[in-house]
Design a protein around this motif. Structure first.
Motif, PDB file in Angstrom:
ATOM      1  N   ILE A 232       0.878  -1.160   0.000  1.00 51.36           N
ATOM      2  CA  ILE A 232       0.000   0.000   0.000  1.00 51.36           C
ATOM      3  C   ILE A 232       0.926   1.223   0.000  1.00 51.36           C
ATOM      4  O   ILE A 232       1.942   1.230   0.685  1.00 51.36           O
ATOM      5  CB  ILE A 232      -0.969  -0.078   1.201  1.00 51.36           C
ATOM      6  CG1 ILE A 232      -2.064   0.958   1.113  1.00 51.36           C
ATOM      7  CG2 ILE A 232      -0.289   0.025   2.513  1.00 51.36           C
ATOM      8  CD1 ILE A 232      -3.225   0.625   2.048  1.00 51.36           C
ATOM      9  N   GLU A 233       0.596   2.221  -0.833  1.00 45.82           N
ATOM     10  CA  GLU A 233       1.509   3.371  -1.016  1.00 45.82           C
ATOM     11  C   GLU A 233       0.904   4.642  -0.421  1.00 45.82           C
ATOM     12  O   GLU A 233      -0.080   5.174  -0.935  1.00 45.82           O
ATOM     13  CB  GLU A 233       1.796   3.561  -2.510  1.00 45.82           C
ATOM     14  CG  GLU A 233       2.765   4.690  -2.788  1.00 45.82           C
ATOM     15  CD  GLU A 233       3.155   4.785  -4.264  1.00 45.82           C
ATOM     16  OE1 GLU A 233       3.220   3.744  -4.948  1.00 45.82           O
ATOM     17  OE2 GLU A 233       3.408   5.905  -4.717  1.00 45.82           O
ATOM     18  N   PRO A 234       1.483   5.148   0.661  1.00 44.22           N
ATOM     19  CA  PRO A 234       0.924   6.345   1.291  1.00 44.22           C
ATOM     20  C   PRO A 234       1.152   7.613   0.485  1.00 44.22           C
ATOM     21  O   PRO A 234       2.178   7.773  -0.167  1.00 44.22           O
ATOM     22  CB  PRO A 234       1.686   6.453   2.627  1.00 44.22           C
ATOM     23  CG  PRO A 234       2.520   5.236   2.749  1.00 44.22           C
ATOM     24  CD  PRO A 234       2.673   4.654   1.389  1.00 44.22           C
ATOM     25  N   LEU A 268       6.933   3.070  -0.015  1.00 44.32           N
ATOM     26  CA  LEU A 268       7.100   4.474   0.394  1.00 44.32           C
ATOM     27  C   LEU A 268       7.735   5.303  -0.704  1.00 44.32           C
ATOM     28  O   LEU A 268       8.651   4.849  -1.384  1.00 44.32           O
ATOM     29  CB  LEU A 268       7.974   4.542   1.648  1.00 44.32           C
ATOM     30  CG  LEU A 268       7.405   3.829   2.873  1.00 44.32           C
ATOM     31  CD1 LEU A 268       8.439   3.815   3.991  1.00 44.32           C
ATOM     32  CD2 LEU A 268       6.124   4.499   3.338  1.00 44.32           C
ATOM     33  N   GLU A 269       7.252   6.523  -0.848  1.00 46.40           N
ATOM     34  CA  GLU A 269       7.770   7.418  -1.889  1.00 46.40           C
ATOM     35  C   GLU A 269       8.226   8.739  -1.269  1.00 46.40           C
ATOM     36  O   GLU A 269       7.495   9.354  -0.489  1.00 46.40           O
ATOM     37  CB  GLU A 269       6.671   7.652  -2.934  1.00 46.40           C
ATOM     38  CG  GLU A 269       7.082   8.612  -4.025  1.00 46.40           C
ATOM     39  CD  GLU A 269       6.128   8.579  -5.220  1.00 46.40           C
ATOM     40  OE1 GLU A 269       5.545   7.513  -5.504  1.00 46.40           O
ATOM     41  OE2 GLU A 269       5.972   9.628  -5.856  1.00 46.40           O
ATOM     42  N   THR A 270       9.416   9.175  -1.641  1.00 46.02           N
ATOM     43  CA  THR A 270      10.007  10.364  -1.012  1.00 46.02           C
ATOM     44  C   THR A 270       9.132  11.602  -1.146  1.00 46.02           C
ATOM     45  O   THR A 270       8.879  12.317  -0.175  1.00 46.02           O
ATOM     46  CB  THR A 270      11.387  10.661  -1.631  1.00 46.02           C
ATOM     47  OG1 THR A 270      12.122   9.452  -1.666  1.00 46.02           O
ATOM     48  CG2 THR A 270      12.142  11.695  -0.814  1.00 46.02           C
ATOM     49  N   ASN A 271       8.647  11.875  -2.353  1.00 50.10           N
ATOM     50  CA  ASN A 271       7.853  13.084  -2.563  1.00 50.10           C
ATOM     51  C   ASN A 271       6.531  13.020  -1.792  1.00 50.10           C
ATOM     52  O   ASN A 271       6.008  14.040  -1.354  1.00 50.10           O
ATOM     53  CB  ASN A 271       7.597  13.296  -4.052  1.00 50.10           C
ATOM     54  CG  ASN A 271       7.395  14.756  -4.441  1.00 50.10           C
ATOM     55  OD1 ASN A 271       7.494  15.120  -5.602  1.00 50.10           O
ATOM     56  ND2 ASN A 271       7.113  15.630  -3.496  1.00 50.10           N
ATOM     57  N   HIS A 272       5.999  11.813  -1.590  1.00 43.19           N
ATOM     58  CA  HIS A 272       4.784  11.675  -0.791  1.00 43.19           C
ATOM     59  C   HIS A 272       5.085  11.944   0.686  1.00 43.19           C
ATOM     60  O   HIS A 272       4.271  12.541   1.399  1.00 43.19           O
ATOM     61  CB  HIS A 272       4.188  10.278  -0.942  1.00 43.19           C
ATOM     62  CG  HIS A 272       3.752   9.962  -2.344  1.00 43.19           C
ATOM     63  ND1 HIS A 272       3.203   8.756  -2.700  1.00 43.19           N
ATOM     64  CD2 HIS A 272       3.788  10.698  -3.482  1.00 43.19           C
ATOM     65  CE1 HIS A 272       2.910   8.759  -3.999  1.00 43.19           C
ATOM     66  NE2 HIS A 272       3.268   9.928  -4.481  1.00 43.19           N
ATOM     67  N   ALA A 273       6.262  11.483   1.136  1.00 50.08           N
ATOM     68  CA  ALA A 273       6.663  11.734   2.526  1.00 50.08           C
ATOM     69  C   ALA A 273       6.736  13.229   2.789  1.00 50.08           C
ATOM     70  O   ALA A 273       6.189  13.726   3.778  1.00 50.08           O
ATOM     71  CB  ALA A 273       8.020  11.087   2.807  1.00 50.08           C
ATOM     72  N   ILE A 296      10.248   0.800  -2.328  1.00 51.42           N
ATOM     73  CA  ILE A 296      10.470   2.250  -2.350  1.00 51.42           C
ATOM     74  C   ILE A 296      10.239   2.817  -3.741  1.00 51.42           C
ATOM     75  O   ILE A 296      10.738   2.275  -4.733  1.00 51.42           O
ATOM     76  CB  ILE A 296      11.909   2.558  -1.885  1.00 51.42           C
ATOM     77  CG1 ILE A 296      12.014   2.275  -0.380  1.00 51.42           C
ATOM     78  CG2 ILE A 296      12.296   4.005  -2.168  1.00 51.42           C
ATOM     79  CD1 ILE A 296      13.387   2.027   0.100  1.00 51.42           C
ATOM     80  N   ASP A 297       9.475   3.908  -3.802  1.00 49.94           N
ATOM     81  CA  ASP A 297       9.370   4.694  -5.029  1.00 49.94           C
ATOM     82  C   ASP A 297      10.378   5.828  -4.887  1.00 49.94           C
ATOM     83  O   ASP A 297      10.162   6.792  -4.150  1.00 49.94           O
ATOM     84  CB  ASP A 297       7.942   5.217  -5.238  1.00 49.94           C
ATOM     85  CG  ASP A 297       7.086   4.215  -6.008  1.00 49.94           C
ATOM     86  OD1 ASP A 297       7.585   3.103  -6.273  1.00 49.94           O
ATOM     87  OD2 ASP A 297       5.939   4.539  -6.352  1.00 49.94           O
ATOM     88  N   ALA A 298      11.490   5.656  -5.587  1.00 50.86           N
ATOM     89  CA  ALA A 298      12.631   6.550  -5.412  1.00 50.86           C
ATOM     90  C   ALA A 298      12.445   7.793  -6.273  1.00 50.86           C
ATOM     91  O   ALA A 298      12.437   7.710  -7.497  1.00 50.86           O
ATOM     92  CB  ALA A 298      13.913   5.814  -5.799  1.00 50.86           C
ATOM     93  N   PHE A 339      12.139   3.974  -9.769  1.00 46.87           N
ATOM     94  CA  PHE A 339      12.222   5.406 -10.065  1.00 46.87           C
ATOM     95  C   PHE A 339      10.861   5.944 -10.498  1.00 46.87           C
ATOM     96  O   PHE A 339      10.564   6.024 -11.685  1.00 46.87           O
ATOM     97  CB  PHE A 339      13.285   5.688 -11.132  1.00 46.87           C
ATOM     98  CG  PHE A 339      14.682   5.542 -10.613  1.00 46.87           C
ATOM     99  CD1 PHE A 339      15.157   6.398  -9.627  1.00 46.87           C
ATOM    100  CD2 PHE A 339      15.514   4.547 -11.081  1.00 46.87           C
ATOM    101  CE1 PHE A 339      16.445   6.266  -9.122  1.00 46.87           C
ATOM    102  CE2 PHE A 339      16.805   4.406 -10.585  1.00 46.87           C
ATOM    103  CZ  PHE A 339      17.275   5.266  -9.608  1.00 46.87           C
ATOM    104  N   ASP A 340      10.038   6.274  -9.507  1.00 45.83           N
ATOM    105  CA  ASP A 340       8.748   6.906  -9.801  1.00 45.83           C
ATOM    106  C   ASP A 340       9.048   8.388 -10.024  1.00 45.83           C
ATOM    107  O   ASP A 340       8.725   9.241  -9.190  1.00 45.83           O
ATOM    108  CB  ASP A 340       7.777   6.676  -8.641  1.00 45.83           C
ATOM    109  CG  ASP A 340       6.352   7.036  -9.013  1.00 45.83           C
ATOM    110  OD1 ASP A 340       6.159   7.565 -10.130  1.00 45.83           O
ATOM    111  OD2 ASP A 340       5.443   6.792  -8.211  1.00 45.83           O
ATOM    112  N   ALA A 341       9.698   8.675 -11.136  1.00 48.62           N
ATOM    113  CA  ALA A 341      10.228  10.017 -11.393  1.00 48.62           C
ATOM    114  C   ALA A 341      10.174  10.310 -12.886  1.00 48.62           C
ATOM    115  O   ALA A 341      10.256   9.404 -13.711  1.00 48.62           O
ATOM    116  CB  ALA A 341      11.671  10.106 -10.888  1.00 48.62           C
TER     117      ALA A 341
HETATM  118 CO    CO Z   1       4.606   6.150  -6.488  1.00 51.71          CO
END
Ligand code: CO
Ligand code: XUL
Length: 437
Positions: A232-234, A268-273, A296-298, A339-341
């Motif tokens: 699950i991706e917050p 977990l994704e950095t931009n979401h954090a 991780i979505d980097a 790399f969700d980038a």
């Molecule tokens: Co993502």
């Protein structure tokens, strides 16, 4: 294999830090061992199909700019199949071992569910063949339950039962295709699973429905024999004003409330954090402490813009923090660094896809080595251990063991008087970290 999408670009090689060739790795050597494990195994890099292959790089003020000569711009199955060859050529030249997709990234949405499913099967034929030929694997698949207008008020949390059913049917198919392609995981990101205003929302009912969708997916996963991990991706907001999976702690609470802990871990994704007002290190620590750090979505966000900019991570301090958490949890197993980038709108040429991913991979290679060195050095861990050492014996050990009463603590305090504390030494610790960077 076609090999005609990136004709001027050779396989990207590791050339070392002294190389001046922008199309080479300066730090990422996939075979280099760090702590007995290769960089390739540590990082498990993935390419996000939706960004690399489908993002036209538009922004809220302007249309797409991306030049993608292999794409005829049509919604045909044939175009979708052609794109797969370009994707695999890209990933092979880059040396990325994994990719991730949404159903609607790889194949078009057609006139009805059956037609869309048939299109997905036809593209999956090519994906399967290209995976087999290249050895590139599927890290995770997912269903896009947020783009089509039917999902304008959510999917699992839509107030309309037929929309819930449509979303579930899409998850069913996406799961089956992920399974067929040997996917190592499946992600749930609830793009519009939240609300725009509470005045028109039955939050309790919506959350019950979201849990019901996950339970159905778990049931189906078992039925078809899919052994991959569920994530699950917050994300706190965007597109919804509030999304129910707002951060790691909210997701964990939701999973526990509905008895789903153990069935899903977190992606977990950095931009979401950062949108949630946290650091990525914070989100990772929350998940790791709960034994729920899956993948991780980097990426990274832009502090000056403030929305989900999905940029490639280049900050060594960030990649160091991420890799410290990854190493401390014993490494990634089913998950990876996806790399969700996307490239900036100004970086519209095909070669920019290479520069972007090379930079991300090199930044993580440095983060990995630095994180490994910090842990090997041991001073940081020793400092933290010492900081809590008053809980190792005496009254502290009794508190941790649950052996004390309030009366015991009263008596202890009366007997010992005012406690003494020690400096947290934040600046000294920050200097220590910088010794390695
Ligand atoms: Co993502
Ligand atoms: C959106 C996002 C998604 C998920 C997959 O912000 O991160 O692309 O990673 O649905």
């Amino acid at each position: 294999m076609r090999n005609d999408a990136f004709p001027d670009i050779p396989k990207i090689a590791f050339e070392g830090a002294s190389s001046r060739n922008p199309l080479s790795f300066k730090h990422y050597d996939e075979n280099e061992l760090v702590g007995g494990k290769s960089m390739k195994e540590h990082m498990r890099f993935g390419v996000a199909y939706w960004h690399a292959m489908r993002n036209g790089l538009s922004d809220p003020f302007g249309g797409p700019t991306a030049q993608r000569p292999w794409d005829d711009g049509s919604n045909s199955v044939e175009n979708a199949q052609n794109r797969v060859y370009a994707a695999f050529e890209f990933m092979e030249k880059l040396g990325a071992p994994y990719y991730c997709f949404h159903d609607r990234d790889v194949a078009p949405e057609c006139n009805n569910l059956e037609e869309s499913n048939a299109a997905l099967d036809a593209v999956a034929d090519v994906l399967e063949a290209e995976q087999k030929r290249s050895g590139i694997k599927l890290l995770w698949g997912t269903a896009c339950l947020f783009s089509h207008e039917r999902y304008n008020q959510g999917a699992g949390t839509s107030p309309f039962a037929d929309v819930f059913a449509y979303g579930a049917a899409q998850v069913k198919k996406a799961l089956e295709v992920t399974h067929r392609l040997g996917g190592e995981g499946y992600t749930f990101w609830g793009g519009r699973e939240g609300y725009s205003t509470l005045w028109n929302t039955d939050m309790k009912r919506e959350l019950d429905h979201l849990a019901a969708l996950l339970k159905l997916a778990i049931e189906h996963k078992k039925k078809i024999g899919f052994k991959g991990a569920f994530y699950i991706e917050p994300k706190p907001r965007e597109p919804s004003t509030h999304q129910y999976d707002s951060d790691a702690a909210a997701c964990l609470n939701f999973l526990r409330e509905y008895g789903l802990e153990g069935e899903l871990t977190l992606n977990l994704e950095t931009n979401h954090a950062t949108l949630a007002g946290h650091t990525m290190m914070h989100e990772m620590r929350v998940a790791r402490d709960a034994g729920a750090l899956g993948s991780i979505d980097a990426n990274t966000g832009d502090e000056l813009i403030g929305w989900d900019t999905d940029q490639f991570p280049t900050d060594i301090y960030l990649t160091t923090q991420i890799m410290v958490e990854v190493l401390k949890m014993g490494g990634l197993t089913t998950g990876g660094l996806n790399f969700d980038a996307k490239c900036r709108r100004e970086s519209f040429e095909p070669v920019d896809l290479f520069h972007a991913h090379i930079g991300g991979m090199d930044a993580f290679a440095r983060g990995l080595k630095i994180a490994h060195a910090i842990i090997e050095d041991g001073r940081l861990d020793k400092f933290v251990d010492d900081r809590y050492s008053s809980f190792n014996s005496g009254i502290g050990a009794d508190i941790e063991a649950g052996k004390v009463t309030m009366e015991d603590l009263h008596d202890h305090t009366v007997k010992n008087g005012e406690p003494t504390t020690k400096s947290g030494r934040q600046e000294m610790i920050e200097n220590l970290i910088n010794e390695f960077i």
